[in-house]
Scaffold this motif. Structure first.
Motif, PDB file in Angstrom:
ATOM      1  N   LEU A  38       0.850  -1.189   0.000  1.00  0.00           N
ATOM      2  CA  LEU A  38       0.000   0.000   0.000  1.00  0.00           C
ATOM      3  C   LEU A  38       0.883   1.234   0.000  1.00  0.00           C
ATOM      4  CD1 LEU A  38      -2.854  -0.527   2.638  1.00  0.00           C
ATOM      5  CD2 LEU A  38      -2.971  -0.818   0.168  1.00  0.00           C
ATOM      6  N   LEU A  39       0.299   2.330  -0.473  1.00  0.00           N
ATOM      7  CA  LEU A  39       0.969   3.624  -0.383  1.00  0.00           C
ATOM      8  C   LEU A  39       0.110   4.541   0.469  1.00  0.00           C
ATOM      9  CD1 LEU A  39       2.038   4.017  -4.114  1.00  0.00           C
ATOM     10  CD2 LEU A  39       3.498   3.412  -2.177  1.00  0.00           C
ATOM     11  N   GLU A  40       0.767   5.451   1.157  1.00  0.00           N
ATOM     12  CA  GLU A  40       0.052   6.424   1.986  1.00  0.00           C
ATOM     13  C   GLU A  40       0.377   7.819   1.483  1.00  0.00           C
ATOM     14  OE1 GLU A  40       1.601   6.785   5.977  1.00  0.00           O
ATOM     15  OE2 GLU A  40      -0.121   7.944   6.669  1.00  0.00           O
ATOM     16  N   ASP A  41      -0.662   8.593   1.182  1.00  0.00           N
ATOM     17  CA  ASP A  41      -0.446  10.022   0.949  1.00  0.00           C
ATOM     18  C   ASP A  41      -0.483  10.686   2.304  1.00  0.00           C
ATOM     19  OD1 ASP A  41      -0.401   9.563  -1.735  1.00  0.00           O
ATOM     20  OD2 ASP A  41      -2.496  10.112  -2.072  1.00  0.00           O
ATOM     21  N   ALA A  42       0.521  11.487   2.608  1.00  0.00           N
ATOM     22  CA  ALA A  42       0.596  12.120   3.920  1.00  0.00           C
ATOM     23  C   ALA A  42       1.068  13.554   3.762  1.00  0.00           C
ATOM     24  CB  ALA A  42       1.567  11.343   4.816  1.00  0.00           C
ATOM     25  N   THR A  43       0.734  14.377   4.736  1.00  0.00           N
ATOM     26  CA  THR A  43       1.267  15.730   4.756  1.00  0.00           C
ATOM     27  C   THR A  43       2.317  15.813   5.847  1.00  0.00           C
ATOM     28  OG1 THR A  43      -0.488  16.432   6.251  1.00  0.00           O
ATOM     29  CG2 THR A  43      -0.838  16.807   3.897  1.00  0.00           C
ATOM     30  N   LEU A  44       3.234  16.726   5.661  1.00  0.00           N
ATOM     31  CA  LEU A  44       4.309  16.907   6.634  1.00  0.00           C
ATOM     32  C   LEU A  44       4.450  18.398   6.928  1.00  0.00           C
ATOM     33  CD1 LEU A  44       6.829  16.046   8.257  1.00  0.00           C
ATOM     34  CD2 LEU A  44       8.121  16.217   6.125  1.00  0.00           C
ATOM     35  N   THR A  45       4.286  18.734   8.183  1.00  0.00           N
ATOM     36  CA  THR A  45       4.489  20.118   8.610  1.00  0.00           C
ATOM     37  C   THR A  45       5.723  20.141   9.492  1.00  0.00           C
ATOM     38  OG1 THR A  45       2.087  20.211   8.708  1.00  0.00           O
ATOM     39  CG2 THR A  45       3.281  22.100   9.588  1.00  0.00           C
ATOM     40  N   ALA A  46       6.766  20.803   9.032  1.00  0.00           N
ATOM     41  CA  ALA A  46       8.029  20.786   9.772  1.00  0.00           C
ATOM     42  C   ALA A  46       8.874  21.988   9.376  1.00  0.00           C
ATOM     43  CB  ALA A  46       8.800  19.514   9.443  1.00  0.00           C
ATOM     44  N   ASP A  47       9.705  22.455  10.304  1.00  0.00           N
ATOM     45  CA  ASP A  47      10.642  23.537   9.981  1.00  0.00           C
ATOM     46  C   ASP A  47      11.635  23.052   8.940  1.00  0.00           C
ATOM     47  OD1 ASP A  47       9.381  25.094  11.812  1.00  0.00           O
ATOM     48  OD2 ASP A  47      10.800  24.692  13.440  1.00  0.00           O
ATOM     49  N   VAL A  48      12.204  21.888   9.206  1.00  0.00           N
ATOM     50  CA  VAL A  48      13.127  21.274   8.243  1.00  0.00           C
ATOM     51  C   VAL A  48      12.652  19.844   8.002  1.00  0.00           C
ATOM     52  CG1 VAL A  48      15.513  20.647   7.749  1.00  0.00           C
ATOM     53  CG2 VAL A  48      15.030  22.621   9.206  1.00  0.00           C
ATOM     54  N   PRO A  49      11.993  19.571   6.871  1.00  0.00           N
ATOM     55  CA  PRO A  49      11.542  18.202   6.609  1.00  0.00           C
ATOM     56  C   PRO A  49      12.717  17.210   6.585  1.00  0.00           C
ATOM     57  CG  PRO A  49      10.438  19.722   5.162  1.00  0.00           C
ATOM     58  CD  PRO A  49      11.506  20.513   5.861  1.00  0.00           C
ATOM     59  N   LEU A  50      12.540  16.110   7.305  1.00  0.00           N
ATOM     60  CA  LEU A  50      13.516  15.020   7.305  1.00  0.00           C
ATOM     61  C   LEU A  50      12.830  13.824   6.656  1.00  0.00           C
ATOM     62  CD1 LEU A  50      14.678  15.237  11.058  1.00  0.00           C
ATOM     63  CD2 LEU A  50      15.752  16.330   9.095  1.00  0.00           C
ATOM     64  N   LEU A  51      13.447  13.235   5.659  1.00  0.00           N
ATOM     65  CA  LEU A  51      12.791  12.113   5.002  1.00  0.00           C
ATOM     66  C   LEU A  51      13.809  11.127   4.433  1.00  0.00           C
ATOM     67  CD1 LEU A  51      11.640  13.062   1.446  1.00  0.00           C
ATOM     68  CD2 LEU A  51      12.485  14.835   2.941  1.00  0.00           C
ATOM     69  N   THR A  52      13.337   9.905   4.199  1.00  0.00           N
ATOM     70  CA  THR A  52      14.116   8.949   3.416  1.00  0.00           C
ATOM     71  C   THR A  52      13.280   8.557   2.209  1.00  0.00           C
ATOM     72  OG1 THR A  52      13.268   7.058   4.680  1.00  0.00           O
ATOM     73  CG2 THR A  52      15.384   7.970   5.388  1.00  0.00           C
ATOM     74  N   CYS A  53      13.971   8.141   1.140  1.00  0.00           N
ATOM     75  CA  CYS A  53      13.239   7.609  -0.009  1.00  0.00           C
ATOM     76  C   CYS A  53      13.277   6.086   0.076  1.00  0.00           C
ATOM     77  CB  CYS A  53      13.818   8.112  -1.323  1.00  0.00           C
ATOM     78  SG  CYS A  53      15.569   7.845  -1.568  1.00  0.00           S
ATOM     79  N   GLY A  54      12.173   5.466  -0.274  1.00  0.00           N
ATOM     80  CA  GLY A  54      12.051   4.017  -0.160  1.00  0.00           C
ATOM     81  C   GLY A  54      13.134   3.309  -0.968  1.00  0.00           C
ATOM     82  N   LEU A  55      13.575   2.178  -0.466  1.00  0.00           N
ATOM     83  CA  LEU A  55      14.572   1.371  -1.158  1.00  0.00           C
ATOM     84  C   LEU A  55      14.031   0.999  -2.540  1.00  0.00           C
ATOM     85  CD1 LEU A  55      17.243   0.623   0.122  1.00  0.00           C
ATOM     86  CD2 LEU A  55      16.256  -1.565   0.809  1.00  0.00           C
ATOM     87  N   HIS A  56      14.807   1.227  -3.563  1.00  0.00           N
ATOM     88  CA  HIS A  56      14.454   0.948  -4.956  1.00  0.00           C
ATOM     89  C   HIS A  56      13.235   1.748  -5.443  1.00  0.00           C
ATOM     90  CE1 HIS A  56      17.364  -2.100  -4.290  1.00  0.00           C
ATOM     91  NE2 HIS A  56      16.558  -2.985  -3.728  1.00  0.00           N
ATOM     92  N   ALA A  57      12.901   2.852  -4.736  1.00  0.00           N
ATOM     93  CA  ALA A  57      11.795   3.714  -5.209  1.00  0.00           C
ATOM     94  C   ALA A  57      12.184   4.364  -6.532  1.00  0.00           C
ATOM     95  CB  ALA A  57      11.461   4.774  -4.170  1.00  0.00           C
ATOM     96  N   VAL A  58      13.470   4.650  -6.685  1.00  0.00           N
ATOM     97  CA  VAL A  58      13.993   5.091  -7.984  1.00  0.00           C
ATOM     98  C   VAL A  58      15.238   4.254  -8.274  1.00  0.00           C
ATOM     99  CG1 VAL A  58      13.187   7.477  -7.810  1.00  0.00           C
ATOM    100  CG2 VAL A  58      15.455   6.889  -6.933  1.00  0.00           C
ATOM    101  N   ALA A  59      15.590   4.163  -9.550  1.00  0.00           N
ATOM    102  CA  ALA A  59      16.852   3.492  -9.899  1.00  0.00           C
ATOM    103  C   ALA A  59      17.954   4.544  -9.909  1.00  0.00           C
ATOM    104  CB  ALA A  59      16.722   2.830 -11.266  1.00  0.00           C
ATOM    105  N   ALA A  60      19.121   4.193  -9.369  1.00  0.00           N
ATOM    106  CA  ALA A  60      20.235   5.139  -9.337  1.00  0.00           C
ATOM    107  C   ALA A  60      20.643   5.509 -10.752  1.00  0.00           C
ATOM    108  CB  ALA A  60      21.412   4.519  -8.594  1.00  0.00           C
ATOM    109  N   GLU A  61      20.799   6.812 -11.000  1.00  0.00           N
ATOM    110  CA  GLU A  61      21.140   7.274 -12.337  1.00  0.00           C
ATOM    111  C   GLU A  61      22.082   8.478 -12.243  1.00  0.00           C
ATOM    112  OE1 GLU A  61      18.243   8.660 -15.602  1.00  0.00           O
ATOM    113  OE2 GLU A  61      17.395   6.815 -14.742  1.00  0.00           O
ATOM    114  N   ILE A  62      23.223   8.365 -12.863  1.00  0.00           N
ATOM    115  CA  ILE A  62      24.169   9.492 -12.899  1.00  0.00           C
ATOM    116  C   ILE A  62      23.558  10.601 -13.729  1.00  0.00           C
ATOM    117  CG2 ILE A  62      26.391  10.175 -13.925  1.00  0.00           C
ATOM    118  CD1 ILE A  62      27.494   7.476 -13.015  1.00  0.00           C
TER     119      ILE A  62
END
Lengths: 321, 253
Positions: free
Chosen positions: A138-162
């Protein structure tokens, strides 16, 4: 500025760090900000250069006598100090075991929210993110209220590309640490197997309940060895005690991303699928042509894996001469 | 020795997970509920530790009254006490959850801390990867995540974390907190005696209150299905040549 915290191992950026830089390049553009990166515990030129290949303009390097190895408090402390003195507009890392651990540690120090495993992030006064739940079922749409957003991107959410190659500048970051950060530092490492491992194997031969027994995995082992790959298995198999947990592919096991996943005797329950879905190609071997794994595969063979796999082994051997 | 395990009640999905019409939760109408898998192993690990060293295991969950089912299950497999931290849903944001659990732990501990607190590495559903870390740090205790091996001596907790091709070793002073991963053990099934104990046990209840954090759910949805036109290469052993053609084409031979 978007700051990407780089995970590294043995003097190299890990694949997930390259994914984070790739994800970060797109995010920085949406933010209209520069992409910068941070190296903790190292300042090697080739690591800085590697970050530059993915578009980082500046790499902040934090070295210290106490930063001798990985530790969540050491990393969390450095990241919290970077947030305070470099004043980034957001901080991103990769959704690996370590990435999520040190970002959560930093968030706790800063008493700030942290959003793990995003697949999309849209900046604004309130950020709008899409993130992984149920390991990706499942995916969750969420909102984030923060002075400095801290996040990680899901493993293999994108393929590494130079891309947007930059000649990255290294800038020393002055970090202030005390002995307390060493409490959670790695004290020892035990290598059980050298060579190709499940998360990095180009070929994974997976077995499910359909393999029938612990011994039944012998044929899968043989095929995996012939192809320079590794054996994986479903949760049902580890629960039956046929294989060690380290071989489990799935939400509570390993996320694999091989060139080809040969899934034999696996029905494809959702818990397994989310660990296998980043495979570039899937070949299913199953007696049931309606099995989830078969319908999601690129190719399938309908039949008993104990007949099919020995035939594949014989064919590979004859072609290899 | 006193050990606390923090667990979460989650639906037990099979082949597919559906979402309620308002997108706020998993549609569990046709699903059973279970303890999040990493935490099931944490409870088993805690029970094994008190079997070896003596002591008590307390199991805590934050959520609605339904979550008593998971507390009683933990008692049926060897836990001693159960504590429900009552909230209006099982879906509080991670900061709020950690704040409420921290307050509950302080209330339970008084001036006698748990020697070890175990969380799951992440919950099976929300997967926020942070409630254990926030709680440990609020309590001023060390925490490491991803743990698949635990040993306790008089003043040290030795923990093993699986990495690619081996494991890392951590040594933490007591009291400490661990984020446990499935694979620590194979959890046992309840015994008849355990089932009886779980029916009789008096559960402790604490009312949770904590402020909302910065992350808020808009809705849940299913990812786009990967539509794949499966090419059937054949039936039985006869398909082997076609399979090896594919392997050859992909360059993995």
């Amino acid at each position: 500025m978007l700051l990407v915290i780089l995970e590294h191992e043995n003097g190299q950026l890990v694949e997930a760090a390259r994914e984070a830089l790739t994800f970060g390049r797109v995010l920085a553009e949406k933010m209209g900000e520069d992409l910068e990166a941070a190296l903790i515990g190292r300042d090697d030129d080739d690591l800085v250069e590697a970050a530059g290949q993915y578009g980082a303009e500046t790499v902040h390097t934090a070295t210290h006598d106490l930063l001798t190895d990985y530790g969540p408090d050491a990393y969390g402390s450095v990241i919290a100090q970077m947030v305070e003195s470099l004043d980034p507009d957001a901080v991103l890392s990769c959704g690996s075991d370590r990435g999520n651990e040190f970002m959560a540690n930093a968030a706790a120090r800063l008493d700030a929210p942290f959003v793990a495993n995003c697949t999309d992030a849209n900046p604004g006064d309130t950020w709008e993110m899409t993130r992984v739940q149920w390991g990706g079922s499942l995916l969750e749409d969420a909102t984030l209220t923060a002075d400095v957003p801290l996040l990680t991107c899901g493993l293999h959410a994108v393929a590494a590309e130079i891309g947007d190659e930059e000649d990255a500048d290294a800038e020393e970051f002055d970090v202030d640490l005390d002995e307390s950060v060493t409490i959670t530092m790695v004290k020892d490492r035990v290598v059980q197997e050298a060579g190709v491992t499940l998360p990095t194997a180009p070929v994974v031969v997976g077995g499910g309940r359909g393999v029938g027994s612990e011994d039944g995995f012998g044929q899968l082992e043989e095929l995996a060895a012939l192809l320079g790959g590794r054996v994986g298995c479903s949760r049902a198999v580890t629960n039956l005690g046929w294989r060690p947990h380290a071989d489990q592919v799935g939400q509570t096991g390993t996320r694999i991303a091989p060139e080809i996943y040969i899934a034999s005797g696996i029905s494809g329950a959702i818990q397994h699928w989310v660990g296998a879905m980043a495979s570039k190609h899937i070949l299913a071997i199953n007696t049931d042509k309606e099995a989830n794994m078969v319908t999601k595969a690129d190719w399938a063979v309908i039949g008993d894996l104990h007949e099919v796999i020995p035939a594949i082994i014989a064919e590979v051997q004859s072609r290899k001469g | 020795m006193k050990i606390l395990c923090c667990v979460k009640r989650v639906p037990a999905p099979g082949a597919k997970i559906n979402v309620t019409a308002d997108g706020q939760d998993v549609d569990a109408a046709h699903l059973g509920f279970t303890t999040s898998p990493h935490e099931e192993c944490a409870v088993e690990g805690a029970v094994q530790l008190i079997e070896e060293h003596g002591g008590e295991v307390t199991v805590l969950t934050l959520g609605t009254g339904d979550a008593e089912e998971q507390l009683r299950y933990a008692v049926s497999v060897g836990a001693t006490h159960g504590v429900l931290v009552e909230a209006d849903t099982n879906q509080w944001d991670p900061q709020r959850t950690a704040q409420a659990i921290t307050a509950a732990i302080r209330e339970l501990e008084g001036d006698e801390p748990f020697d070890l607190i175990m969380f799951g590495n992440e919950s099976a559903d929300a997967g926020g990867f942070q409630v254990g870390i926030r709680t440990a740090m609020a309590l001023g205790r060390p925490i490491v995540q991803g743990i698949k091996g635990v040993e306790i001596s008089d003043d040290t907790i030795t923990a093993r974390r699986e990495i690619d091709g081996g494991f890392e070793v951590y040594e933490l002073p007591r009291p400490a907190v661990l984020g446990i991963k499935e694979g620590l053990n194979l959890p046992r099934y309840p015994t008849m005696k355990g089932r009886l104990a779980s029916k009789k046990v008096e559960l402790n209840s604490i009312t949770a209150s904590a402020a909302e954090g910065g992350q808020a759910r808009v809705k849940l949805h299913r990812p786009e299905e990967t539509v794949s036109e499966t090419v059937i290469l054949g039936t039985g052993a006869e398909a082997a040549a076609a399979v090896v053609d594919v392997l050859d084409e992909l360059g993995v031979l």
